[in-house]
Design a protein around this motif. Structure first.
Motif, mmCIF file in Angstrom:
data_model
loop_
_atom_site.group_PDB
_atom_site.id
_atom_site.type_symbol
_atom_site.label_atom_id
_atom_site.label_comp_id
_atom_site.label_asym_id
_atom_site.label_seq_id
_atom_site.Cartn_x
_atom_site.Cartn_y
_atom_site.Cartn_z
ATOM 1 N N THR A 1 18.074 99.401 19.539
ATOM 2 C CA THR A 1 17.792 100.441 20.514
ATOM 3 C C THR A 1 16.363 100.963 20.363
ATOM 4 O O THR A 1 15.667 100.643 19.397
ATOM 5 C CB THR A 1 18.772 101.617 20.351
ATOM 6 N N GLU A 2 15.943 101.795 21.308
ATOM 7 C CA GLU A 2 14.598 102.359 21.260
ATOM 8 C C GLU A 2 14.378 103.219 20.023
ATOM 9 O O GLU A 2 13.254 103.300 19.512
ATOM 10 C CB GLU A 2 14.333 103.187 22.526
ATOM 11 N N TYR B 1 24.404 110.845 22.913
ATOM 12 C CA TYR B 1 23.542 109.671 22.793
ATOM 13 C C TYR B 1 24.327 108.376 22.988
ATOM 14 O O TYR B 1 23.738 107.329 23.285
ATOM 15 C CB TYR B 1 22.840 109.649 21.431
ATOM 16 N N LYS C 1 26.050 107.585 25.442
ATOM 17 C CA LYS C 1 25.837 107.116 26.820
ATOM 18 C C LYS C 1 24.592 106.247 26.912
ATOM 19 O O LYS C 1 24.523 105.325 27.733
ATOM 20 C CB LYS C 1 25.752 108.295 27.787
ATOM 21 N N GLU C 2 23.581 106.542 26.077
ATOM 22 C CA GLU C 2 22.371 105.726 26.063
ATOM 23 C C GLU C 2 22.670 104.344 25.485
ATOM 24 O O GLU C 2 22.167 103.323 25.981
ATOM 25 C CB GLU C 2 21.278 106.411 25.239
ATOM 26 N N ASP C 3 23.484 104.299 24.428
ATOM 27 C CA ASP C 3 23.886 103.007 23.857
ATOM 28 C C ASP C 3 24.665 102.179 24.878
ATOM 29 O O ASP C 3 24.469 100.966 24.991
ATOM 30 C CB ASP C 3 24.745 103.213 22.611
ATOM 31 N N GLY D 1 24.364 102.329 28.081
ATOM 32 C CA GLY D 1 23.370 101.834 29.029
ATOM 33 C C GLY D 1 22.631 100.612 28.489
ATOM 34 O O GLY D 1 22.358 99.654 29.231
ATOM 35 N N THR D 2 22.335 100.626 27.191
ATOM 36 C CA THR D 2 21.676 99.485 26.557
ATOM 37 C C THR D 2 22.571 98.246 26.610
ATOM 38 O O THR D 2 22.109 97.130 26.876
ATOM 39 C CB THR D 2 21.327 99.812 25.089
ATOM 40 N N THR E 1 32.344 108.896 26.819
ATOM 41 C CA THR E 1 31.078 108.171 26.918
ATOM 42 C C THR E 1 30.957 107.482 28.265
ATOM 43 O O THR E 1 29.908 107.548 28.927
ATOM 44 C CB THR E 1 30.976 107.133 25.783
ATOM 45 N N TYR F 1 28.215 108.434 31.091
ATOM 46 C CA TYR F 1 27.298 107.404 31.596
ATOM 47 C C TYR F 1 27.460 107.204 33.105
ATOM 48 O O TYR F 1 26.471 107.013 33.820
ATOM 49 C CB TYR F 1 27.552 106.087 30.861
ATOM 50 N N SER G 1 25.264 109.231 35.333
ATOM 51 C CA SER G 1 23.814 109.097 35.204
ATOM 52 C C SER G 1 23.256 108.192 36.302
ATOM 53 O O SER G 1 23.989 107.432 36.929
ATOM 54 C CB SER G 1 23.463 108.498 33.831
ATOM 55 N N HIS H 1 21.365 105.640 35.790
ATOM 56 C CA HIS H 1 21.514 104.267 35.307
ATOM 57 C C HIS H 1 22.931 103.761 35.561
ATOM 58 O O HIS H 1 23.128 102.612 35.986
ATOM 59 C CB HIS H 1 21.189 104.216 33.813
#
Length: 315
Positions: free
Chosen positions: A72-73, A142, A144-146, A148-149, A175, A179, A182, A184
């Motif tokens: 991840t970023e 966070y 939700k960011e995973d 998205g990844t 989650t 997501y 969002s 995304h």
């Protein structure tokens, strides 16, 4: 005598106040920390209780599984387990998101169901669970960011447009809901299924305190836990609001919830459903299943709910 009573009362007050502060800190610290050993143990106990054979799953699906790792970023790794139904990435695909204290193996039974429906299935370990190297759990914030990844990774594997959906249970459901609201999620997800999700971290922590076997000052402890969480992890319980996120959702959504769920009460499922601002949604209620048990207790109803939802709103 009066001085002794005053002194004793002061000591009791100070000790009580310190205990309340300690509990508030622990409310932030303990749920956010997981280990691979712990999650493996919980999943093994869970699947054993359900008489599910993990080795049998591996035997049947071994040739389908493609393993990978995403970075991840912020630098933590997400282990990926991609099950290819017809040995191709160009197929309708479901991403399964497991619950708190478990790992991707907890989703094996539902993965089997989707494979039978000719879906590819993507499993992964959420933050701080299994072999995911993130240090803390953030209950959807966070995560939700995973997700998205992972969705980006699924898209990168396809050479043509295909249906992509996500199903999550409990924290995994939160989650998916988070997501789906969002930008995304709206752009990349074709449908969402939320099984036994919660409305917000604040509501869920408060509910758990109310469920203690002895009466506790719920509002005070929730505020202290919220403060500790903000100081230690940089976000508040109220930041983690799935119900607010779902007010922005534009994708077909199925909510699955049980009326006797004691971990994430039924009203939460109803509020998530009511928050969705469009009509491409469905709430399926189970009447006699505990938290995370609807798939096992009434499997035919559970599976039919998913099949009919996808047929009506997605296919």
């Amino acid at each position: 005598m009066k001085k002794k009573l005053i002194k004793l009362s002061s000591v009791i007050f100070i000790v009580g106040a310190l205990l309340i502060i300690l509990v508030g800190f622990l409310l932030a610290f303990i749920p956010a920390r997981m280990t691979k050993i712990h999650t493996d143990k919980i999943v093994k106990l869970y699947l054993n209780d359900m008489s599910y054979d993990i080795e049998d799953f591996h035997d049947k699906c071994y040739d389908m599984i493609q393993e990978d790792e995403l970075i991840t970023e912020d630098g933590h790794s997400i282990p990926i387990f991609y099950l290819l139904k017809e040995n191709t990435y160009d197929n309708k695909t479901i991403v399964l998101v497991h619950w708190h204290e478990s790992n991707h193996k907890a989703m094996y039974p539902i993965a089997e169901f989707f494979l039978e429906q000719d879906f590819n299935v993507v499993l992964y370990d959420a933050r701080a669970h299994g072999d995911n190297t993130a240090k803390t759990v953030t209950f959807g914030y966070y995560e939700k960011e995973d997700l998205g990844t992972v969705i980006d990774y699924v898209n990168s594997k396809m050479t043509e447009d295909n249906i992509i959906g996500a199903l999550g249970q409990s924290m995994g459901g939160a989650t998916v809901g988070y997501y789906s609201g969002s930008n995304h999620g709206s752009e990349n997800l074709d449908f969402a299924i939320i099984d036994s999700g919660y409305t917000s971290m604040y509501d869920e922590i408060g509910w758990q305190i109310d469920s203690f076997f002895i009466p506790m000052p719920t509002e005070l402890l929730t505020k202290l836990g919220n403060l500790s969480n903000n100081q230690v992890y940089g976000y508040t319980y109220k930041n983690v609001s799935i119900v607010d996120a779902m007010k922005k959702s534009s994708i077909p959504t199925l909510i699955i919830h049980s009326e006797i769920d004691k971990k994430c009460p039924y009203y939460m499922g109803k509020e998530l459903y009511e928050a969705i601002p469009h009509d491409n949604k469905r709430l399926v209620t189970f009447n006699n299943s505990k938290h995370l048990c609807a798939f096992w207790d009434e499997q035919a109803k559970y599976e039919e709910a998913i099949i009919s939802f996808i047929d009506e709103y997605v296919n």
